[in-house]
Design an enzyme around this catalytic site. Structure first.
Site, PDB file in Angstrom:
ATOM      1  N   CYS A 189       0.844  -1.182   0.000  1.00 20.19           N
ATOM      2  CA  CYS A 189       0.000   0.000   0.000  1.00 20.19           C
ATOM      3  C   CYS A 189       0.886   1.241   0.000  1.00 20.19           C
ATOM      4  CB  CYS A 189      -0.903  -0.013   1.230  1.00 20.19           C
ATOM      5  SG  CYS A 189      -1.979   1.402   1.310  1.00 20.19           S
ATOM      6  N   THR A 445     -25.699   1.981  11.883  1.00 15.75           N
ATOM      7  CA  THR A 445     -26.746   1.781  10.880  1.00 15.75           C
ATOM      8  C   THR A 445     -27.575   3.052  10.780  1.00 15.75           C
ATOM      9  OG1 THR A 445     -28.620   0.451  10.181  1.00 15.75           O
ATOM     10  CG2 THR A 445     -28.388   0.779  12.528  1.00 15.75           C
ATOM     11  N   GLU A 522     -22.873   3.782   1.533  1.00 18.47           N
ATOM     12  CA  GLU A 522     -23.122   2.435   2.023  1.00 18.47           C
ATOM     13  C   GLU A 522     -21.963   1.493   1.693  1.00 18.47           C
ATOM     14  OE1 GLU A 522     -27.935   2.022   2.073  1.00 18.47           O
ATOM     15  OE2 GLU A 522     -26.985   2.367   0.142  1.00 18.47           O
TER      16      GLU A 522
END
EC number: 1.11.1.-
Lengths: 551, 789
Positions: A189, A445, A522
């Site tokens: 990375c 959520t 999401e």
């Protein structure tokens, strides 16, 4: 020009006091203008070969400054700094020096820039977060800008990261960054490696260490093995690994140091997953984040080429064009239907014990073969690979051989009861911070799914969490692994598997092809679940080994 | 079935016997529970579910409830509980969320009775109603608690904790309808079994998960909870708001807590991680466990008292796959190993001392030091007289304060201010300083000054020599009373400045011996020097080299002239042999050999001979003033070193200054410098700037005297133009005005000039002081708020 005078101090900009920032900016402006004028004057005089080198060096220095200013003008949470930086850049441009412009398309290559929150338009809560982050690091990195989709999580994430890197802890500061580099390098990375190379040097780390792990102290070299196993096959960690680190005579680690290191390693392994999973672009002021060329020359950055994304815009057209809107709409509907079914019928079709056990085994085995079809080799960039040895060691080779992953029963060793206590004992307060982070990630959520509102997503979230743990051989006795198959389709599984196990292979195609109708926020949420579940899985294995060593 | 019959026959025994023992299990245990007959224990774990009979010498496996070919997750137990009314009834909580009941009375090999699969997540805990035969309660990870009636196929009622997982559920022992549940988020809820809609009471008990709770078997409404935050808390839940009654801090997260039968304040705990021991705590003594069981090698997962009315048997199961029976009398008691006294210094030198109360009170009975220099403050823990264990836990804490303004420091300041160091003849200086020292109660120092005077100014003392001599003779004639009278009479001649601090005179029996040896040496010395011209004081000091012992001798010179001091009458006869102080050495020899010396009990008696000695030696000294002037210099040098090493640099430096050239050459230059700097440093710490300056001025060392020359310039601003005064004098170079004008009377100040550092205005000291009494603003009218301190 005296060297000391040209030393630019950026830390004044991190202050919350606007007048302090003002003076710091003014100072920077003077230095930049002085350098620019010097360069201009040199240009006008006839070329002298002896000066060529020093010119190049000073031009390089100026360019670095300009890149940093560019970053500030785009990413600083303070309006005054943004405006002033832009002003300085403009005035430099007027003097005839080429100024840089940002490359790429915002903080993420996967998410269109307009979807992501613009710095300056954040609300008060986010601004406070940004200011905190900026004050701590002197920058607002792309990860933060993507994570701010979920400010509640971001807050906890930043707090934890800040504690791990800058607050009290058994390890010296440069060790912490170096361990971060080691961990990120395991997944090639370059984004995280670049970021932490800067930080590492900033806290006074020895630049020689950056030439490779073999140049670092023996103590850190010893950690290489644990890093490797933890990143790719954490279930193989045994108490012998721990013993090897703790009893290495003058190079031995203390338990507290080891726990700190383990937390750092797992944090950066999973952060690497996030970086690839959300396609984080290089920072503006780092290599590959900006260009001095004019816009017409190139339209895509190096990383896109490496990952096979030849043209971002084109890709977007493709993915949107391939699937009709009704198709993807149907996808969401089907998923919701399945969730409802599972909720209602679970008691009727009671599976036998053997059935349950075999479902877990099947899921575990299958998870090994879930891989993207375009499994091309990506050769890591040279500068990243030097930070770790044994590049061949990865998740892939064992899954092809079908190696058996032993089952880890979460009821016998779980984070809440056991892991937490151990971490908090050896590295006080961090257990609490990580615990909070896990909780927030797991329970986050908004009760929405794509275009639907008021949906209980706990089942879906649990399926994702448990699927990831299943890949690591961690089993929940009280979970029916049949649910996973019902809720997660293949393309989603491919994405999860790739992000968690071989993040460097994530492509935009994978990102686009799962949950096509869902919002980007999401998808970022999914990524948060992935990285936290991964971190917990790695931690559980490492901490269990430490516990076994201790008893 | 043959097995079963044996189980049932074992029920009768009521007297418990046994020993500390353990047996190996095949697998790690997760929980244990005892049958009400106290003769059987059930052990449950992921892959073990067995009943053991507890026999006198060992555990005997009675029954393996894990039957069937295939291992089922229903058998992977997180918890097990044995019904306290029905010895055939067991319930287990399975990790997959199933609640299973077992009937040991079933004829088949499989004793499984009923299966409740209502929970979606792992069931953490099951609990039978203490008196009701068919009521079972379960708490699960899914946040629900369910109540089952064993006569029916499914749950009677479901209780929703409205939060994360339930970690423990326990029926109240006393209240029929009440049960408590603990949660992962730190809450404890109390429910009425008849009202599943909402809980009766809820409170946050811990930071982080509450792993366990236990109702007190006797005290209604006492609930003990244990959490991940390493605490055990005892709550009184009878009040409208639950009240924390006790809190015990353990060293690891608390996995189980169980009240000890028949001991109202005792409870046993074991931990979830890291710590493998079982502790029994007296909740009133939350810092040290009352007992500790250290048998297990891995974390203890289940504990149970063997019989509800027997406090001495504890059973435990552990992850190390052993089942143990612990006898309370075999427990290790950390209290016994712990140091019962604590001693600690405070920030300002206060000393706190805690000890068993009995120890402290006996010490107080003597109370020899209490009134003198230290002030102990006593805190006593409030004790509950009803408690039998109270005595164990009582301790007393005393705090000794160092006296800040007491003799410890003030003598230094006083001495520094009052000593005369120069400007008068040596004899006067010595006398003055001796007087100062005496008045401050520093007799040794006073004596030293007197000696110095004698040594360096001896001609002044000639008249007294005759007297002394006669005294010596008088005492030699052996008349006891006479001698004491003589002593008193001659005292003025010898040095009437001496004074005795009685309180410091340490009375010890061994002083007698020391005295005799000291005198012996003195005697030898006298022989050598043939004149015994050295003050006995010094010789003794040299020989013994210890201040405390010096003190023993010092007063001996001194009480002679203390007017209030009366020698105890009964001591006189004892002194008989010793007192006949001989003028010559040969008599001394006799005396040293005399066994009577050591027979003296009172110090007064032992002091007498030395008195006479010193008299003699001094008198000799006064006789021989023909000695070279530097004869004493080595002694004086040693004396100065002695004081410096004692930490009294003040004395060393003062003597050094007073004697000046007489001793300076004998003492190492560096040592002198060292003393000076230390003394000056000390003076400056006490803000005795004037004294320190005087010392610097009088010092003969160049390194010291140049201290006064450093950083002597003072930078001031002109009071008119506020610019720094660059030129010399008091005229400003810029505005050409005199800067030292008084802001009050507008005259040029000559002499003491005071000015404000803030606005540079100032004037005559008197004027400014007066002005600022009435106003806080600058007298020049510049608006500055000047401060005068």
């Amino acid at each position: 020009m005296a060297e000391g005078e040209n030393e630019v101090r950026w830390d004044g900009l991190c202050s919350r006091d606007s007048s302090t920032r003002e003076t710091a900016l003014e100072h920077i402006r003077q230095i930049v203008l002085r350098k620019t004028e010097y360069l201009c004057s040199v240009k006008e005089t006839p070329y002298r070969p002896s000066e060529g080198l020093s010119n190049a060096v000073s031009l390089d220095g100026l360019n670095k400054l300009l890149a940093h200013l560019l970053m500030l003008s785009k990413r600083c949470p303070f309006k005054d700094v943004r405006e002033k930086s832009e002003f300085i850049l403009k005035s430099v441009q007027e003097l005839g020096i080429r100024i840089p412009r940002p490359l790429g398309h915002g903080p993420s290559r996967f998410i269109p820039e307009q979807e992501i929150l613009q710095v300056g338009s954040e609300d008060a809560q986010m601004h406070a977060l940004f200011a905190d982050s900026f004050a701590a690091l002197g920058r607002l990195d792309n990860i933060t800008l993507v994570m701010v989709f979920h400010p509640q999580y971001l807050e906890s994430f930043l707090k934890t990261q800040h504690y791990l890197l800058q607050m009290d802890g058994p390890l010296p500061l440069h060790y912490r960054h170096y361990i971060g580099i080691m961990a990120a390098a395991r997944h090639q990375c370059s984004y995280l490696v670049n970021l932490h190379v800067n930080d590492f040097l900033h806290v006074g780390g020895d630049p020689k260490w950056l030439n490779g792990l073999e140049n670092a102290p023996q103590k850190l070299q010893n950690l290489g093995e644990l890093n490797k196993v933890l990143a790719h096959r954490p279930w193989l960690i045994t108490k012998e690994h721990i013993e090897g680190l703790l009893k290495a005579e003058e190079h031995s680690w203390s338990l507290a140091e080891l726990v700190h290191a383990v937390v750092l390693l797992t944090h950066y392994h999973s952060l690497a997953s996030f970086t690839f999973g959300c396609g984080i672009s290089p920072e503006i002021h780092c290599d590959g984040g900006h260009t001095f060329r004019s816009p017409s020359v190139s339209n895509y950055c190096i990383c896109d080429i490496a990952n096979g994304n030849h043209n971002v815009d084109e890709m977007q057209v493709n993915s949107a064009g391939n699937v009709s809107v009704s198709d993807s709409f149907f996808e969401v509907e089907a998923l919701m239907e399945k969730m409802k079914q599972l909720q209602e019928c679970r008691d009727e079709e009671e599976a036998s014990q053997e059935e349950m056990a075999s479902r877990f085994e099947i899921e575990k085995r299958e998870s090994m073969f879930v891989f993207s079809s375009d499994d091309e080799e990506v050769t890591p960039a040279r500068d990243v690979s030097r930070h770790f040895e044994d590049t061949s060691y990865g998740y892939k080779d064992f899954s092809r051989h079908g190696m058996h992953v032993p089952t880890f029963r979460v009821q016998d060793y779980c984070w809440e009861d056991h892991g937490y206590s151990l971490v908090n004992r050896l590295y006080p307060d961090v257990g609490q911070l990580i615990d909070e982070k896990f909780h927030i990630a797991y329970n986050l959520t908004y009760n929405t799914m794509a275009m639907h509102k008021d949906v209980d997503t706990s089942m879906l979230r649990r399926a994702i969490w448990n699927y990831i743990h299943c890949m690591f051989g961690i089993r929940y006795d009280d979970y029916d692994y049949g649910e996973i198959n019902q809720l997660l389709d293949r393309s989603f599984k491919v994405y999860i598997k790739t992000v968690v196990c071989t993040p460097e292979k994530v492509t935009k195609r994978m990102y686009d092809s799962f949950w096509r109708q869902f919002k980007h926020s999401e998808k970022v949420h999914v990524n948060l679940l992935l990285i936290e579940a991964r971190m917990q899985a790695e931690l559980l294995y490492a901490l269990r080994a430490i516990t076994r060593y201790m008893t | 079935m043959e097995k079963m019959s044996r189980v049932t026959t074992a029920l009768g025994g009521s007297v418990l016997t046994g020993r500390t023992m353990h047996c190996h299990l095949d697998a790690p245990a997760n929980a244990i529970s005892v049958c009400r007959d106290a003769a059987q224990v059930v052990v449950a774990g992921r892959s073990i579910f067995k009943v053991y009979a507890i026999e006198e010498e060992q555990f005997v496996e009675k029954l393996n409830l894990r039957v069937g070919r295939k291992p089922s997750l229903n058998l992977s137990c997180a918890d097990v509980v044995w019904h306290q009314m029905d010895e055939n009834l067991l319930a287990t909580a399975a990790t997959n969320g199933v609640v299973v009941t077992w009937n040991l009375g079933r004829p088949s090999r499989n004793k499984q009775d009923q299966l409740f699969t209502e929970h979606k997540r792992t069931v953490n805990k099951v609990s039978f109603h203490p008196t009701e035969a068919h009521m079972l309660l379960s708490g699960s990870q899914d946040g629900f608690m369910k109540c089952f009636d064993l006569r029916r196929k499914d749950s009677v009622s479901t209780f929703s904790g409205q939060s994360e997982s339930v970690r423990d559920v326990q029926f109240s022992v006393r209240d029929y309808f009440t049960f408590a549940s603990t949660f992962e988020n730190g809450n404890v809820q109390l429910w009425d079994i008849r009202r599943p809609d909402r809980c009766e009471k809820m409170f946050t008990a811990h930071n982080g998960p509450v792993f366990c709770c236990d109702w007190h078997p006797e005290d209604r409404g006492w609930l003990a909870t244990g959490g991940r935050d390493k605490m055990v808390k005892v709550w009184d839940v009878t009040t409208p708001r639950a009240r924390e009654v006790h809190c015990v801090q353990t060293i690891a997260s608390v996995a189980r807590v169980k009240w000890r039968p028949e001991c109202r304040h005792h409870l046993a705990t074991c931990s979830m991680m890291v710590d493998h021991n079982i502790y029994v705590w007296d909740v009133r003594r939350p810092f040290v466990p009352a007992a500790m069981f250290e048998e297990h090698r891995d974390v203890t997962t289940g504990i149970a008292w063997r019989h509800p009315h027997d406090p001495s048997f504890l059973l435990s199961g552990s992850k190390d796959s052993t089942l143990c029976q612990h006898l309370f009398r075999d427990a290790s008691q950390p209290v016994e190993r712990a140091n019962p006294e604590g001693l600690c210094y405070g920030l300002f030198g206060d000393l706190a001392f805690a000890a068993k109360e009995s120890l402290v009170t006996t010490e107080l009975g003597r109370k020899p030091y209490a009134g003198d220099r230290r002030h102990p403050i006593f805190f006593k823990r409030k004790l509950d007289p009803a408690e039998p264990f109270a005595g164990l836990a009582s301790s007393a804490l005393s705090i000794f304060e160092t006296e800040t303004s007491g003799s410890g420091i003030s003598w230094f300041v006083d001495t520094a201010q009052r000593y005369a160091l120069a400007g008068r003849p040596l004899a006067e200086l010595c006398d003055h300083n001796a007087k100062v020292a005496r008045e401050l109660g520093r007799n040794q120092v006073a004596q030293t000054w007197t000696m110095l005077r004698i040594i360096y100014c001896s001609p002044g003392l000639v008249p007294s020599t005759n007297l002394n001599h006669s005294v010596g003779r008088g005492s030699s004639c052996g008349l006891q009373l006479m001698s004491s009278f003589n002593l008193k009479e001659m005292a003025p001649g010898l040095g009437n400045e001496t004074w005795l601090d009685r309180s410091k005179g340490d009375t010890r029996s061994d002083t007698v011996l020391l005295d005799s040896s000291a005198t012996l040496i003195t005697n030898e010395d006298n022989e050598e020097t043939e004149g015994s011209d050295v003050p006995a004081d010094y010789l003794l000091g040299d020989v013994e080299g210890d201040e405390e012992e010096l003190y023993l001798l010092d007063p001996e010179h001194t009480h002679t002239d203390e007017p209030e001091y009366v020698l105890p009458q009964e001591a006189f006869p004892l002194r008989h042999e010793i007192v006949d102080t001989p003028p010559g050495p040969e008599h001394l020899q006799d005396k040293a050999d005399s066994p009577h010396v050591s027979g003296n009990e009172a110090d007064t008696a032992s002091l007498a001979p030395v008195d006479s000695f010193s008299l003699i030696s001094v008198s000799h000294a006064l006789y021989d003033n023909r000695l070279p002037p530097d004869f004493f210099s080595t002694l004086v040098r040693d004396m100065l070193h002695f004081y410096a090493e004692q930490g009294d640099v003040q004395m060393a430096v003062s003597v050094l200054i007073v004697l000046g050239e007489r001793v300076r050459k004998d003492i190492d230059e560096q040592a002198q410098e060292h003393w000076y700097t230390s003394y000056i440093d000390l003076l400056q710490r006490f803000r005795l700037w004037n004294v320190s300056n005087q010392v610097v001025k009088l010092s003969t060392s160049r390194a010291i005297s140049c201290l006064n020359q450093a950083s002597t310039s003072l930078h001031v601003n002109c009071s008119h133009c506020k610019r720094p005064m660059s030129g010399r004098g008091w005229v400003c170079g810029r505005c050409h005005r005199c800067a030292s004008m008084c802001a009050v009377c507008h005259h040029v100040v000559k002499g003491l000039f005071v000015w404000c550092q803030g606005c540079s205005h100032g004037g005559h000291l008197q004027h400014i002081m007066k002005w600022l009494e009435g106003s806080s603003h600058c007298p020049a009218g510049c608006g500055h708020l000047c401060e005068y301190s």
